[in-house]
Design a protein around this motif. Structure first.
Motif, PDB file in Angstrom:
ATOM      1  N   GLY A  96       0.921  -1.285   0.000  1.00 44.65           N
ATOM      2  CA  GLY A  96      -0.075  -0.079   0.033  1.00 44.65           C
ATOM      3  C   GLY A  96       1.028   1.123  -0.037  1.00 44.65           C
ATOM      4  O   GLY A  96       2.157   1.161  -0.126  1.00 44.65           O
ATOM      5  N   GLY A  97       0.229   2.367  -0.121  1.00 48.08           N
ATOM      6  CA  GLY A  97       0.996   3.668  -0.102  1.00 48.08           C
ATOM      7  C   GLY A  97       1.813   3.871   1.150  1.00 48.08           C
ATOM      8  O   GLY A  97       2.995   4.251   0.879  1.00 48.08           O
ATOM      9  N   THR A  98       1.475   3.465   2.192  1.00 48.74           N
ATOM     10  CA  THR A  98       2.353   3.634   3.485  1.00 48.74           C
ATOM     11  C   THR A  98       3.604   2.892   3.295  1.00 48.74           C
ATOM     12  O   THR A  98       4.762   3.416   3.706  1.00 48.74           O
ATOM     13  CB  THR A  98       1.496   3.287   4.702  1.00 48.74           C
ATOM     14  OG1 THR A  98       0.487   4.126   4.842  1.00 48.74           O
ATOM     15  CG2 THR A  98       2.252   3.427   5.894  1.00 48.74           C
ATOM     16  N   ILE A 101       5.940   4.388   0.631  1.00 44.49           N
ATOM     17  CA  ILE A 101       6.520   5.626   1.122  1.00 44.49           C
ATOM     18  C   ILE A 101       7.569   5.457   1.947  1.00 44.49           C
ATOM     19  O   ILE A 101       8.863   5.801   1.961  1.00 44.49           O
ATOM     20  CB  ILE A 101       5.323   6.415   1.741  1.00 44.49           C
ATOM     21  CG1 ILE A 101       4.729   7.236   0.460  1.00 44.49           C
ATOM     22  CG2 ILE A 101       5.840   7.435   2.730  1.00 44.49           C
ATOM     23  CD1 ILE A 101       3.129   7.981   1.061  1.00 44.49           C
ATOM     24  N   HIS A 147       0.922  13.271   2.726  1.00 43.39           N
ATOM     25  CA  HIS A 147       0.063  12.287   3.409  1.00 43.39           C
ATOM     26  C   HIS A 147       0.936  11.729   4.944  1.00 43.39           C
ATOM     27  O   HIS A 147       2.234  11.954   4.675  1.00 43.39           O
ATOM     28  CB  HIS A 147       0.054  11.135   2.666  1.00 43.39           C
ATOM     29  CG  HIS A 147      -0.937  10.206   3.189  1.00 43.39           C
ATOM     30  ND1 HIS A 147      -0.548   9.117   4.247  1.00 43.39           N
ATOM     31  CD2 HIS A 147      -2.342  10.069   3.033  1.00 43.39           C
ATOM     32  CE1 HIS A 147      -1.656   8.179   4.540  1.00 43.39           C
ATOM     33  NE2 HIS A 147      -2.595   8.722   3.876  1.00 43.39           N
ATOM     34  N   PRO A 194      -2.020  13.859  -7.034  1.00 47.59           N
ATOM     35  CA  PRO A 194      -2.194  14.960  -6.065  1.00 47.59           C
ATOM     36  C   PRO A 194      -1.999  14.956  -4.686  1.00 47.59           C
ATOM     37  O   PRO A 194      -2.236  13.717  -4.145  1.00 47.59           O
ATOM     38  CB  PRO A 194      -3.421  15.341  -6.547  1.00 47.59           C
ATOM     39  CG  PRO A 194      -4.027  14.196  -6.586  1.00 47.59           C
ATOM     40  CD  PRO A 194      -3.113  13.240  -7.080  1.00 47.59           C
ATOM     41  N   TYR A 196      -3.973  14.397  -1.092  1.00 51.02           N
ATOM     42  CA  TYR A 196      -4.974  13.886  -0.887  1.00 51.02           C
ATOM     43  C   TYR A 196      -6.172  14.984  -0.431  1.00 51.02           C
ATOM     44  O   TYR A 196      -7.176  15.152  -0.806  1.00 51.02           O
ATOM     45  CB  TYR A 196      -4.954  12.760   0.299  1.00 51.02           C
ATOM     46  CG  TYR A 196      -6.483  12.267   0.621  1.00 51.02           C
ATOM     47  CD1 TYR A 196      -6.896  11.006   0.027  1.00 51.02           C
ATOM     48  CD2 TYR A 196      -7.062  12.621   1.765  1.00 51.02           C
ATOM     49  CE1 TYR A 196      -7.942  10.438   0.145  1.00 51.02           C
ATOM     50  CE2 TYR A 196      -8.325  11.839   2.050  1.00 51.02           C
ATOM     51  CZ  TYR A 196      -8.867  10.888   1.238  1.00 51.02           C
ATOM     52  OH  TYR A 196      -9.978  10.196   1.355  1.00 51.02           O
ATOM     53  N   ASP A 221       4.672  11.589  -4.433  1.00 53.36           N
ATOM     54  CA  ASP A 221       3.599  10.707  -4.098  1.00 53.36           C
ATOM     55  C   ASP A 221       2.399  10.792  -4.988  1.00 53.36           C
ATOM     56  O   ASP A 221       1.546  11.637  -4.770  1.00 53.36           O
ATOM     57  CB  ASP A 221       3.190  11.254  -2.504  1.00 53.36           C
ATOM     58  CG  ASP A 221       2.210  10.385  -1.937  1.00 53.36           C
ATOM     59  OD1 ASP A 221       1.600   9.483  -2.633  1.00 53.36           O
ATOM     60  OD2 ASP A 221       1.565  10.681  -1.072  1.00 53.36           O
ATOM     61  N   CYS A 223       0.433   8.401  -5.113  1.00 53.32           N
ATOM     62  CA  CYS A 223      -0.442   7.061  -4.457  1.00 53.32           C
ATOM     63  C   CYS A 223      -1.828   7.040  -4.785  1.00 53.32           C
ATOM     64  O   CYS A 223      -2.401   6.239  -5.330  1.00 53.32           O
ATOM     65  CB  CYS A 223      -0.311   6.926  -3.011  1.00 53.32           C
ATOM     66  SG  CYS A 223       1.393   6.412  -2.152  1.00 53.32           S
ATOM     67  N   VAL A 224      -2.415   8.184  -4.752  1.00 56.42           N
ATOM     68  CA  VAL A 224      -3.945   8.388  -4.962  1.00 56.42           C
ATOM     69  C   VAL A 224      -3.815   8.636  -6.359  1.00 56.42           C
ATOM     70  O   VAL A 224      -5.008   8.348  -7.179  1.00 56.42           O
ATOM     71  CB  VAL A 224      -4.580   9.447  -4.310  1.00 56.42           C
ATOM     72  CG1 VAL A 224      -4.146  10.695  -4.396  1.00 56.42           C
ATOM     73  CG2 VAL A 224      -5.966   9.062  -4.184  1.00 56.42           C
ATOM     74  N   ASP A 255      -0.617   3.760  -5.824  1.00 55.31           N
ATOM     75  CA  ASP A 255      -1.392   2.641  -5.426  1.00 55.31           C
ATOM     76  C   ASP A 255      -2.445   2.055  -6.336  1.00 55.31           C
ATOM     77  O   ASP A 255      -3.219   2.915  -6.940  1.00 55.31           O
ATOM     78  CB  ASP A 255      -2.359   3.019  -4.273  1.00 55.31           C
ATOM     79  CG  ASP A 255      -1.168   3.565  -2.972  1.00 55.31           C
ATOM     80  OD1 ASP A 255       0.105   3.638  -3.035  1.00 55.31           O
ATOM     81  OD2 ASP A 255      -1.602   4.339  -1.929  1.00 55.31           O
ATOM     82  N   HIS A 257      -4.444  -0.097  -5.463  1.00 52.40           N
ATOM     83  CA  HIS A 257      -5.725  -0.210  -4.550  1.00 52.40           C
ATOM     84  C   HIS A 257      -6.429   0.834  -4.271  1.00 52.40           C
ATOM     85  O   HIS A 257      -7.557   0.824  -3.385  1.00 52.40           O
ATOM     86  CB  HIS A 257      -5.321  -1.191  -3.139  1.00 52.40           C
ATOM     87  CG  HIS A 257      -4.786  -0.231  -2.080  1.00 52.40           C
ATOM     88  ND1 HIS A 257      -4.025  -1.001  -1.176  1.00 52.40           N
ATOM     89  CD2 HIS A 257      -4.453   0.759  -2.125  1.00 52.40           C
ATOM     90  CE1 HIS A 257      -3.331   0.078  -0.149  1.00 52.40           C
ATOM     91  NE2 HIS A 257      -3.739   1.183  -0.937  1.00 52.40           N
ATOM     92  N   LYS A 258      -5.934   1.991  -5.299  1.00 53.53           N
ATOM     93  CA  LYS A 258      -7.036   3.233  -5.087  1.00 53.53           C
ATOM     94  C   LYS A 258      -7.642   3.126  -6.541  1.00 53.53           C
ATOM     95  O   LYS A 258      -8.500   2.384  -6.825  1.00 53.53           O
ATOM     96  CB  LYS A 258      -6.020   4.386  -4.752  1.00 53.53           C
ATOM     97  CG  LYS A 258      -5.607   4.547  -3.353  1.00 53.53           C
ATOM     98  CD  LYS A 258      -5.200   5.651  -2.678  1.00 53.53           C
ATOM     99  CE  LYS A 258      -4.879   5.501  -1.218  1.00 53.53           C
ATOM    100  NZ  LYS A 258      -3.603   4.818  -0.713  1.00 53.53           N
TER     101      LYS A 258
HETATM  102  C1  LIG Z   1      -1.685  10.956  -1.597  1.00 51.97           C
HETATM  103  C2  LIG Z   1      -1.615   9.678  -0.490  1.00 51.97           C
HETATM  104  N1  LIG Z   1      -0.398   9.125  -0.244  1.00 51.97           N
HETATM  105  C3  LIG Z   1      -0.316   8.039   0.491  1.00 51.97           C
HETATM  106  C4  LIG Z   1      -1.658   7.528   1.004  1.00 51.97           C
HETATM  107  C5  LIG Z   1      -1.562   6.239   2.032  1.00 51.97           C
HETATM  108  O1  LIG Z   1      -2.059   5.096   1.387  1.00 51.97           O
HETATM  109  P1  LIG Z   1      -2.327   3.791   2.329  1.00 51.97           P
HETATM  110  O2  LIG Z   1      -3.626   4.231   2.935  1.00 51.97           O
HETATM  111  O3  LIG Z   1      -2.704   2.741   1.111  1.00 51.97           O
HETATM  112  O4  LIG Z   1      -1.102   3.368   2.956  1.00 51.97           O
HETATM  113  C6  LIG Z   1      -2.700   7.913   0.725  1.00 51.97           C
HETATM  114  C7  LIG Z   1      -3.960   7.526   1.124  1.00 51.97           C
HETATM  115  O5  LIG Z   1      -5.091   8.012   0.855  1.00 51.97           O
HETATM  116  C8  LIG Z   1      -2.738   9.142  -0.376  1.00 51.97           C
HETATM  117  O6  LIG Z   1      -3.827   9.461  -0.503  1.00 51.97           O
END
Ligand SMILES: Cc1ncc(COP(=O)(O)O)c(C=O)c1O
Length: 503
Positions: A96-98, A101, A147, A194, A196, A221, A223-224, A255, A257-258
């Protein structure tokens, strides 16, 4: 409790269904955060089946299960192909994003250490640093809209965050502020594509060029937005350059999963070069057991999410994502235009993606006479079957409600606008949430860490929260209390809350 004798599957599934009855629905578009729905059940079904097929493969050892190498190459290759890389771009499939990162920050920190800037010059040797946030330790330059996963990575990896403000109108990071924040100890500069909270893209090209001129890596980042912005662009939206092809960008997270619509547990971290990716890896031979080579934070992990992500990409294809991009763009435009027409509400900034933040026209919540308290609005919407995600005020940005528009939103966007308008009117009539007199001051003044569980439970009950596991439906007062507290106190309260609901 562990049952004495095993139970039949039909009974277990019935129990799960019963437990899930109180959850927010994951399909249908009435939940505007956390979940991503294509509106096409057959796509999610394909993903579930592939997920189950790969479920028991352990990604701990790629040599034992070469299927995962083949799948990971395909998935990373697809992401690289869309985001400024090519078939040879190094990447890692993560949970996942976390996690993406976390690994990007680790790679940057270890790159900095290896370059000898930490004082000792030895890779992985923190000598020369004077403690976790020591005066000579590594730093990371971070927009205030980035984030919290970066704060988490900083916390876990002993990196100090140097926050930089965003423009109060556009919500994009200030380039001069980034320039002023970069120093000898900067291991990484971060931008979001962008971010979040307001869905706007930071000035990636300017910041990456700046970072590069100072010899510092730059992480995007995405991720989204990574698996969203290219499709919105193809559908006609104006999207600035943000990907790995931008000079100075050294890593990027995306990500699946988004907006890839894959089941949870799927993200890709791309690197500009393989040497930086190696800094994210971890190997250990310092024990008498099997040798450890990990590309991710986790060691044993299921290949289910990889199978699910691969199947989602394959079953939607370019054409499917482009179509989802078109409907998402249309729904976002309609939502932004519709909200602007609702008295008392406004959209923060000009969302460049499909993430929309709605605030009261007069900054609140409810502080000014006649202003709509957005937290009350959220409760009103929840009563009408819709979940809008509250975002607390921070760094001068007012409290607001977040909506992530997805592929499924378009068919219900008029209904969503009606609910927002009705809920706004009801919130105006109801007035702002009433914060118990002196409560924020009391919370800020007590040592929350030292509070015993019974007293904390009592405190929570005073704002209508019971810690019995069933989330409260009325959150306006809770949000208003949190909103009135400094961020550090909010964090302590939240940790106590979490430990309360699991005890
Ligand atoms: C811009 C951004 N970075 C990182 C994340 C973290 O992702 P995750 O919840 O999959 O760890 C998010 C989650 O919404 C996000 O919007």
């Amino acid at each position: 409790m562990l049952p004495e004798y095993g139970r039949p599957v039909h009974e277990l599934l019935a129990e799960l269904a019963e437990l899930k009855a109180g959850d927010l629905p994951v399909r249908g578009g009435k939940v505007t955060a956390y979940v991503y729905d294509t509106g096409r059940p057959e796509i999610h079904d394909a993903a579930h089946r592939a997920y189950a097929e790969m479920l028991e493969v352990n990604m701990l050892d790629p040599t034992a299960f070469p299927s995962m190498i083949a799948l990971e190459r395909q998935v990373v290759g697809a992401v690289a192909g869309l985001l400024g890389g090519d078939g040879g771009t190094p990447g890692i499939f993560t949970s996942g994003g976390t996690e993406s990162i976390m690994l990007a920050v680790k790679a940057a920190r270890d790159h900095w250490r290896a370059a000898g800037r930490s004082g000792s010059g030895a890779p992985g040797d923190a000598a020369g640093e004077t403690g976790e946030n020591g005066a000579r330790g590594p730093q990371m330059v971070l927009p205030v809209t980035a984030h919290p996963a970066f704060h988490k990575a900083a916390h876990y990896l002993g990196v100090e965050v140097v926050p930089v403000p965003v423009d109060p109108v556009t919500f994009r990071v200030s380039v001069p502020a980034v320039e002023a924040a970069i120093g000898d100890r900067t291991v990484l500069v971060v931008v979001s594509a962008p971010s979040y909270p307001q869905g706007v893209v930071d000035p990636v090209a300017e910041v990456a060029a700046l970072a590069s001129s100072r010899g510092v890596p730059c992480h995007v980042d995405a991720c989204v937005g990574g698996w969203l912005l290219p499709w919105l662009r193809e559908a006609g939206a104006e999207i600035p350059a943000f990907d790995l092809s931008v000079p100075g960008v050294t890593s990027l997270s995306c990500d699946l999963h988004k907006f890839g619509y894959a089941p949870k547990g799927a993200s890709v971290l791309l690197f500009k070069d393989a040497a930086l990716r190696r800094r994210a890896y971890f190997a250990s031979a310092a024990w008498p057991g099997y040798t450890i080579i990990n590309a991710t934070v986790q060691s044993s992990r299921s290949a289910g999410p990889l199978g699910g992500a691969w199947a989602t990409l394959q079953s939607l294809g370019r054409d499917g994502y482009l179509e989802l991009g078109r409907t998402t763009l249309e729904a976002t435009r309609r939502l932004v235009e519709g909200v602007a027409a609702i008295p008392g509400l406004r959209v923060l900034g000009r969302p460049e993606s499909s993430l929309v933040a709605i605030a009261a026209e007069q900054d609140g919540p409810g502080g000014t006479d006649g202003a709509i308290d957005v937290f009350v609005l959220a409760d009103e919407a929840r009563r009408r079957g819709w979940f809008l995600q509250p975002q607390l005020s921070y760094a001068g940005i007012p409290a607001n409600l977040h909506i992530t528009v997805t592929g499924v939103t378009l068919h219900g966007v008029e209904a969503m606008l009606e609910v927002i308008a009705e809920s706004a009117e009801a919130a105006r009539k109801a007035g702002p949430a009433v914060v118990p007199d002196g409560l924020p001051e009391l919370i800020a003044s007590v040592d929350l860490e030292a509070l015993d569980d019974a007293t904390f439970t009592e405190l929570a009950a005073s704002v209508g929260i019971s810690l019995d596991g069933g989330g409260p439906k009325e959150m306006a007062v809770v949000n208003a209390v949190l909103d009135a507290l400094p961020a550090a106190v909010r964090e302590t309260v939240l940790v106590r809350f979490l430990s309360g609901i699991y005890s």
